[in-house]
Design a protein around this motif. Sequence first.
Motif, PDB file in Angstrom:
ATOM      1  N   GLY A 127      91.240  32.522  55.797  1.00 41.30           N
ATOM      2  CA  GLY A 127      90.091  33.159  56.423  1.00 41.30           C
ATOM      3  C   GLY A 127      89.415  34.172  55.518  1.00 41.30           C
ATOM      4  N   LEU A 128      90.195  34.928  54.772  1.00 44.46           N
ATOM      5  CA  LEU A 128      89.622  35.883  53.814  1.00 44.46           C
ATOM      6  C   LEU A 128      88.723  35.166  52.817  1.00 44.46           C
ATOM      7  N   ALA A 129      89.197  34.026  52.310  1.00 44.90           N
ATOM      8  CA  ALA A 129      88.406  33.260  51.342  1.00 44.90           C
ATOM      9  C   ALA A 129      87.167  32.660  51.990  1.00 44.90           C
ATOM     10  N   VAL A 130      87.327  32.113  53.192  1.00 46.20           N
ATOM     11  CA  VAL A 130      86.206  31.499  53.893  1.00 46.20           C
ATOM     12  C   VAL A 130      85.133  32.543  54.205  1.00 46.20           C
ATOM     13  N   GLY A 131      85.537  33.714  54.715  1.00 47.65           N
ATOM     14  CA  GLY A 131      84.577  34.760  55.035  1.00 47.65           C
ATOM     15  C   GLY A 131      83.843  35.263  53.806  1.00 47.65           C
ATOM     16  N   THR A 132      84.566  35.439  52.714  1.00 39.29           N
ATOM     17  CA  THR A 132      83.939  35.890  51.469  1.00 39.29           C
ATOM     18  C   THR A 132      82.925  34.876  50.976  1.00 39.29           C
ATOM     19  N   ALA A 133      83.313  33.607  50.946  1.00 36.93           N
ATOM     20  CA  ALA A 133      82.403  32.564  50.467  1.00 36.93           C
ATOM     21  C   ALA A 133      81.182  32.435  51.369  1.00 36.93           C
ATOM     22  N   SER A 134      81.377  32.519  52.690  1.00 38.58           N
ATOM     23  CA  SER A 134      80.251  32.331  53.606  1.00 38.58           C
ATOM     24  C   SER A 134      79.202  33.423  53.450  1.00 38.58           C
ATOM     25  N   ALA A 135      79.603  34.634  53.087  1.00 39.55           N
ATOM     26  CA  ALA A 135      78.650  35.724  52.870  1.00 39.55           C
ATOM     27  C   ALA A 135      78.056  35.695  51.464  1.00 39.55           C
ATOM     28  N   LEU A 136      78.856  35.290  50.486  1.00 35.96           N
ATOM     29  CA  LEU A 136      78.438  35.376  49.093  1.00 35.96           C
ATOM     30  C   LEU A 136      77.521  34.238  48.667  1.00 35.96           C
ATOM     31  N   VAL A 137      77.795  33.029  49.122  1.00 34.94           N
ATOM     32  CA  VAL A 137      77.059  31.862  48.634  1.00 34.94           C
ATOM     33  C   VAL A 137      75.555  31.973  48.880  1.00 34.94           C
ATOM     34  N   PRO A 138      75.073  32.385  50.086  1.00 34.03           N
ATOM     35  CA  PRO A 138      73.625  32.517  50.249  1.00 34.03           C
ATOM     36  C   PRO A 138      72.988  33.523  49.290  1.00 34.03           C
ATOM     37  N   VAL A 139      73.689  34.618  49.014  1.00 31.62           N
ATOM     38  CA  VAL A 139      73.180  35.623  48.077  1.00 31.62           C
ATOM     39  C   VAL A 139      73.070  35.042  46.673  1.00 31.62           C
ATOM     40  N   TYR A 140      74.131  34.425  46.226  1.00 31.40           N
ATOM     41  CA  TYR A 140      74.176  33.855  44.874  1.00 31.40           C
ATOM     42  C   TYR A 140      73.102  32.783  44.719  1.00 31.40           C
ATOM     43  N   LEU A 141      72.982  31.881  45.707  1.00 30.86           N
ATOM     44  CA  LEU A 141      71.973  30.829  45.627  1.00 30.86           C
ATOM     45  C   LEU A 141      70.570  31.413  45.588  1.00 30.86           C
ATOM     46  N   SER A 142      70.313  32.436  46.392  1.00 27.10           N
ATOM     47  CA  SER A 142      68.987  33.040  46.423  1.00 27.10           C
ATOM     48  C   SER A 142      68.612  33.621  45.070  1.00 27.10           C
ATOM     49  N   GLU A 143      69.572  34.209  44.394  1.00 30.28           N
ATOM     50  CA  GLU A 143      69.280  34.923  43.148  1.00 30.28           C
ATOM     51  C   GLU A 143      69.214  34.018  41.935  1.00 30.28           C
ATOM     52  N   ILE A 144      69.525  32.733  42.076  1.00 35.38           N
ATOM     53  CA  ILE A 144      69.337  31.822  40.945  1.00 35.38           C
ATOM     54  C   ILE A 144      68.284  30.768  41.244  1.00 35.38           C
ATOM     55  N   SER A 145      67.590  30.877  42.393  1.00 30.98           N
ATOM     56  CA  SER A 145      66.702  29.802  42.852  1.00 30.98           C
ATOM     57  C   SER A 145      65.239  30.090  42.554  1.00 30.98           C
ATOM     58  N   PRO A 146      64.501  29.111  42.019  1.00 29.80           N
ATOM     59  CA  PRO A 146      63.045  29.223  41.940  1.00 29.80           C
ATOM     60  C   PRO A 146      62.443  29.267  43.342  1.00 29.80           C
ATOM     61  N   THR A 147      61.361  30.000  43.505  1.00 28.68           N
ATOM     62  CA  THR A 147      60.783  30.187  44.825  1.00 28.68           C
ATOM     63  C   THR A 147      60.412  28.868  45.490  1.00 28.68           C
ATOM     64  N   ALA A 148      59.832  27.933  44.733  1.00 26.86           N
ATOM     65  CA  ALA A 148      59.324  26.695  45.318  1.00 26.86           C
ATOM     66  C   ALA A 148      60.422  25.834  45.925  1.00 26.86           C
ATOM     67  N   VAL A 149      61.650  25.964  45.432  1.00 27.94           N
ATOM     68  CA  VAL A 149      62.759  25.147  45.965  1.00 27.94           C
ATOM     69  C   VAL A 149      63.866  26.038  46.515  1.00 27.94           C
ATOM     70  N   THR A 383      69.762  30.097  55.067  1.00 29.46           N
ATOM     71  CA  THR A 383      68.633  30.282  54.154  1.00 29.46           C
ATOM     72  C   THR A 383      68.009  31.661  54.342  1.00 29.46           C
ATOM     73  N   LEU A 384      67.791  32.042  55.585  1.00 32.89           N
ATOM     74  CA  LEU A 384      67.092  33.293  55.875  1.00 32.89           C
ATOM     75  C   LEU A 384      67.876  34.522  55.447  1.00 32.89           C
ATOM     76  N   ILE A 385      69.202  34.522  55.628  1.00 33.68           N
ATOM     77  CA  ILE A 385      69.926  35.732  55.238  1.00 33.68           C
ATOM     78  C   ILE A 385      69.996  35.883  53.726  1.00 33.68           C
ATOM     79  N   GLY A 386      69.648  34.827  52.997  1.00 38.03           N
ATOM     80  CA  GLY A 386      69.512  34.950  51.546  1.00 38.03           C
ATOM     81  C   GLY A 386      68.125  35.388  51.117  1.00 38.03           C
ATOM     82  N   GLU A 387      67.179  35.492  52.085  1.00 43.77           N
ATOM     83  CA  GLU A 387      65.790  35.786  51.741  1.00 43.77           C
ATOM     84  C   GLU A 387      65.246  37.075  52.357  1.00 43.77           C
ATOM     85  N   ILE A 388      65.677  37.422  53.567  1.00 44.31           N
ATOM     86  CA  ILE A 388      64.987  38.511  54.273  1.00 44.31           C
ATOM     87  C   ILE A 388      65.364  39.901  53.792  1.00 44.31           C
TER      88      ILE A 388
END
Length: 481
Positions: A127-149, A383-388
């Motif tokens: 659960g510790l790993a799952v909770g960490t990944a579920s919060a971190l992945v949207p942040v990480y993806l947002s910060e390496i993603s071009p706006t259009a995609v 998607t939204l929690i990585g953007e707002i």
Amino acid sequence: MVQGFSREPGTHGPLTAVTPDGLRRIKRWAAVIAVGGFLFGFDTGVVSGALLYIRSDFGLNSFQQGSVVSVLLIGSVIGAMGSGGLADRWGRRRLLGAAGAVFLAGTALAVFSTGYPMLLAARIVLGLAVGTASALVPVYLSEISPTAVRGRLLTMNQLLITVGILVAYLVNMVFSGGGHWRAMFACGAVPAVVLVVASLWFLPESPQWQIASGRPDLARAAIASVTDGPTADRLVATAQRRIADARTSSGAEDGGRRLRAPDVRPALVVGLTLALVQQFGGINTIIYYAPTIIEQTGLNASNSIVYSVAIGVINLVMTLVAIKLVDRVGRRPMVLVSLGVMAASVFLLGLSFVAHLSSGLTLLFMVVYIASFAGGLGPVFWTLIGEIFPPTVRAQGSSASTAVNWVANFVVSLAFLPLATVIGQGETFWIFAGICVLAFLFVGRFLPETRGRDAEQIQQDLNRRFGRRPRTPGRTKAPLN
């Protein structure tokens, strides 16, 4: 990268900054980062099949069986709550690798469990790993993603979650004949190893984090590897200006206090509300009742593992539809349509119980509900929690939203059966319908469209919708995202 590469400001045209090779490289990075979502899905799905055999091997009573399932949620809340501070301190890449290593440790504990206490400990660690990944992945993806995609890549997290659930169900099916529950858990080691190895040798660190940590040269090199030098210079300068503005306005505030600042509070309210709605809309309880509903149609639902595969396929197909639409239609319309259809279908599902409608209609309402969730609110929430949230508090905001999501998951799972016993199944589904209607009204009033918009534009729109003027100590609009 650094809140996404931009198109020309104010346009919705094609990418102008990222090279074709660079875009392919970013998509490969995103796919690997989203393996964290796969682990999330796999670990929440694999226990359903494994528990059928664990209960006889370890002689578990009903309370012990329930605790083996639900204790994962407690670990996930702790992991999600702690991920924001760790992500800002250690960096996104290092924390993702650590989550993979913790998942490996939890998997080993589960595979070699000698009894109920050791298995319970394994589920907490997982659960510790799952909770960490579920919060971190949207942040990480947002910060390496071009706006259009950006929407498409952020939605990849939910895609990998659904793929993880489906793979878990297929693994359960493969090993169910011999009752090899240890092998079911052991299969989770493969993606965990992928995550650890990729974090060490393949993935780049988030440029946003590098700049905030005083390493702009490393950030520039990472950005220049997928675009050109002048663009990298402008993006780094923009990010440095944002960080300086945030520090000027917040002074020495820590991340948690900054998250509650007046100009950030609207994003926090939206993030936490969507986190609650995603669970209080009833998705997990609908899936819980689905085997009973299928039995009422006259179909053979005795094999719950085979049934679970069918649900997993519906989730996967509709998530693929969402990925196709999120950067074309936009986030806000998808959430509104999803909530509207969820409200109607879960109301009709409740009516089918109360009025004893035909089992075929009951099955139809259930499938429509699951499909509407998987094609809208389910993936678009991530998607939204990585953007707002503004970039300077994005990790903290995602951490808080994800922790609330896990707490809501736990509360709904705990309260549903007693509530259904007291007031009835159909009436309980009507409560979920009412929540979806209220959420529809909330989204219509307060959720801005985030597609193709940079952090300043999103924050200004949020503040406007909440009736306050945003605090803008510096320039309010960046030349590039």
